[in-house]
Design a protein around this motif. Structure first.
Motif, PDB file in Angstrom:
ATOM      1  N   LEU A 160       6.374   1.769   2.356  1.00  0.00           N
ATOM      2  CA  LEU A 160       6.018   3.158   2.086  1.00  0.00           C
ATOM      3  C   LEU A 160       4.815   3.556   2.923  1.00  0.00           C
ATOM      4  O   LEU A 160       3.817   2.847   2.961  1.00  0.00           O
ATOM      5  CB  LEU A 160       5.713   3.362   0.607  1.00  0.00           C
ATOM      6  CG  LEU A 160       6.895   3.269  -0.344  1.00  0.00           C
ATOM      7  CD1 LEU A 160       6.421   3.389  -1.786  1.00  0.00           C
ATOM      8  CD2 LEU A 160       7.913   4.363  -0.031  1.00  0.00           C
ATOM      9  N   LEU A 161       4.930   4.694   3.577  1.00  0.00           N
ATOM     10  CA  LEU A 161       3.857   5.211   4.403  1.00  0.00           C
ATOM     11  C   LEU A 161       3.353   6.508   3.775  1.00  0.00           C
ATOM     12  O   LEU A 161       4.145   7.294   3.247  1.00  0.00           O
ATOM     13  CB  LEU A 161       4.352   5.510   5.820  1.00  0.00           C
ATOM     14  CG  LEU A 161       4.633   4.323   6.733  1.00  0.00           C
ATOM     15  CD1 LEU A 161       5.794   3.495   6.272  1.00  0.00           C
ATOM     16  CD2 LEU A 161       4.847   4.791   8.141  1.00  0.00           C
ATOM     17  N   GLN A 162       2.056   6.714   3.836  1.00  0.00           N
ATOM     18  CA  GLN A 162       1.495   7.970   3.345  1.00  0.00           C
ATOM     19  C   GLN A 162       1.498   8.960   4.499  1.00  0.00           C
ATOM     20  O   GLN A 162       1.054   8.641   5.603  1.00  0.00           O
ATOM     21  CB  GLN A 162       0.083   7.768   2.816  1.00  0.00           C
ATOM     22  CG  GLN A 162      -0.483   9.015   2.179  1.00  0.00           C
ATOM     23  CD  GLN A 162      -1.802   8.745   1.465  1.00  0.00           C
ATOM     24  OE1 GLN A 162      -2.296   7.619   1.440  1.00  0.00           O
ATOM     25  NE2 GLN A 162      -2.364   9.774   0.892  1.00  0.00           N
ATOM     26  N   PRO A 171       4.577  -0.194  11.489  1.00  0.00           N
ATOM     27  CA  PRO A 171       4.747   0.523  10.214  1.00  0.00           C
ATOM     28  C   PRO A 171       5.940  -0.019   9.432  1.00  0.00           C
ATOM     29  O   PRO A 171       6.989  -0.296  10.000  1.00  0.00           O
ATOM     30  CB  PRO A 171       4.984   1.967  10.640  1.00  0.00           C
ATOM     31  CG  PRO A 171       5.449   1.898  12.049  1.00  0.00           C
ATOM     32  CD  PRO A 171       4.865   0.655  12.634  1.00  0.00           C
ATOM     33  N   ASN A 172       5.740  -0.198   8.118  1.00  0.00           N
ATOM     34  CA  ASN A 172       6.832  -0.678   7.273  1.00  0.00           C
ATOM     35  C   ASN A 172       6.544  -0.283   5.836  1.00  0.00           C
ATOM     36  O   ASN A 172       5.427   0.087   5.493  1.00  0.00           O
ATOM     37  CB  ASN A 172       7.006  -2.192   7.405  1.00  0.00           C
ATOM     38  CG  ASN A 172       5.756  -2.944   7.014  1.00  0.00           C
ATOM     39  OD1 ASN A 172       5.289  -2.849   5.888  1.00  0.00           O
ATOM     40  ND2 ASN A 172       5.189  -3.678   7.954  1.00  0.00           N
ATOM     41  N   SER A 197      -0.461   6.821   7.282  1.00  0.00           N
ATOM     42  CA  SER A 197      -1.175   5.569   7.032  1.00  0.00           C
ATOM     43  C   SER A 197      -0.337   4.650   6.161  1.00  0.00           C
ATOM     44  O   SER A 197       0.549   5.095   5.437  1.00  0.00           O
ATOM     45  CB  SER A 197      -2.533   5.847   6.375  1.00  0.00           C
ATOM     46  OG  SER A 197      -2.368   6.519   5.149  1.00  0.00           O
ATOM     47  N   TRP A 198      -0.620   3.350   6.255  1.00  0.00           N
ATOM     48  CA  TRP A 198       0.075   2.347   5.467  1.00  0.00           C
ATOM     49  C   TRP A 198      -0.751   1.075   5.484  1.00  0.00           C
ATOM     50  O   TRP A 198      -1.664   0.917   6.284  1.00  0.00           O
ATOM     51  CB  TRP A 198       1.478   2.076   6.015  1.00  0.00           C
ATOM     52  CG  TRP A 198       1.484   1.473   7.382  1.00  0.00           C
ATOM     53  CD1 TRP A 198       1.522   0.142   7.700  1.00  0.00           C
ATOM     54  CD2 TRP A 198       1.441   2.163   8.637  1.00  0.00           C
ATOM     55  NE1 TRP A 198       1.509  -0.042   9.062  1.00  0.00           N
ATOM     56  CE2 TRP A 198       1.454   1.200   9.669  1.00  0.00           C
ATOM     57  CE3 TRP A 198       1.388   3.503   8.999  1.00  0.00           C
ATOM     58  CZ2 TRP A 198       1.411   1.532  11.008  1.00  0.00           C
ATOM     59  CZ3 TRP A 198       1.343   3.837  10.333  1.00  0.00           C
ATOM     60  CH2 TRP A 198       1.362   2.856  11.319  1.00  0.00           C
ATOM     61  N   LYS A 199      -0.428   0.188   4.599  1.00  0.00           N
ATOM     62  CA  LYS A 199      -1.048  -1.132   4.580  1.00  0.00           C
ATOM     63  C   LYS A 199      -0.030  -2.128   5.107  1.00  0.00           C
ATOM     64  O   LYS A 199       1.151  -2.034   4.807  1.00  0.00           O
ATOM     65  CB  LYS A 199      -1.474  -1.514   3.164  1.00  0.00           C
ATOM     66  CG  LYS A 199      -2.642  -0.713   2.669  1.00  0.00           C
ATOM     67  CD  LYS A 199      -3.141  -1.246   1.346  1.00  0.00           C
ATOM     68  CE  LYS A 199      -4.360  -0.452   0.920  1.00  0.00           C
ATOM     69  NZ  LYS A 199      -4.941  -0.975  -0.321  1.00  0.00           N
ATOM     70  N   ASP A 200      -0.522  -3.084   5.883  1.00  0.00           N
ATOM     71  CA  ASP A 200       0.363  -4.143   6.366  1.00  0.00           C
ATOM     72  C   ASP A 200       0.848  -4.946   5.169  1.00  0.00           C
ATOM     73  O   ASP A 200       0.073  -5.287   4.282  1.00  0.00           O
ATOM     74  CB  ASP A 200      -0.360  -5.069   7.340  1.00  0.00           C
ATOM     75  CG  ASP A 200      -0.665  -4.385   8.663  1.00  0.00           C
ATOM     76  OD1 ASP A 200       0.060  -3.443   9.028  1.00  0.00           O
ATOM     77  OD2 ASP A 200      -1.625  -4.804   9.331  1.00  0.00           O
ATOM     78  N   SER A 201       2.139  -5.210   5.164  1.00  0.00           N
ATOM     79  CA  SER A 201       2.682  -6.008   4.061  1.00  0.00           C
ATOM     80  C   SER A 201       2.495  -7.485   4.387  1.00  0.00           C
ATOM     81  O   SER A 201       2.542  -7.893   5.535  1.00  0.00           O
ATOM     82  CB  SER A 201       4.162  -5.697   3.844  1.00  0.00           C
ATOM     83  OG  SER A 201       4.908  -6.044   4.991  1.00  0.00           O
TER      84      SER A 201
END
Length: 125
Positions: free
Chosen positions: A87-89, A84-85, A108-112
């Motif tokens: 902004l996370l929802q 996780p990195n 949830s988050w998207k991989d940067s």
């Protein structure tokens, strides 16, 4: 066959923070387990009955993993690493319906995309 609390607790589920990841890798090596490559749709699921103390320990391991930026979920059959990195929802839902209670936590988050750190930028005026 009756499932006792001991049987349920003996099921192997581990949530490891970064500092405990090496211990997990050693355990897998000792058990002759092999990891598998991450695919686009990799997932880990687990559900069982646990007491409050066990749940608390899992939540503490999640906290440590978020603080370190690395969460590893593993069982005898599955292994997944999340990082996780940014902004996370975050969502939380609590429900009580008669004698049934439910708490759901969703993160949830998207991989940067990692940028090339050797990139040179120029700013002109």
């Amino acid at each position: 066959m009756k499932n006792t609390k001991t049987d349920l607790v003996s099921e192997k589920l581990s949530v490891f923070s970064d500092q405990r990841f090496a211990e997990n890798e050693q355990l897998k090596t000792n058990n002759c387990m092999t990891g598998r490559a991450m695919s686009k749709n990799e997932q880990f699921e687990y559900e069982s009955f646990q007491d409050n103390d066990s749940i608390s320990k899992y939540l503490q391991a999640l906290i440590q993993g978020f603080e370190k930026g690395k969460l590893t979920f593993s069982s005898d059959l599955d292994n997944i690493v999340l990082e996780p990195n940014g902004l996370l929802q975050f969502g939380i839902k609590a429900r009580k319906k008669g004698s049934k209670n439910k708490l759901s936590i969703k993160i949830s988050w998207k991989d940067s995309k990692k940028k090339d750190t050797n990139e040179t930028i120029f700013i002109n005026s």
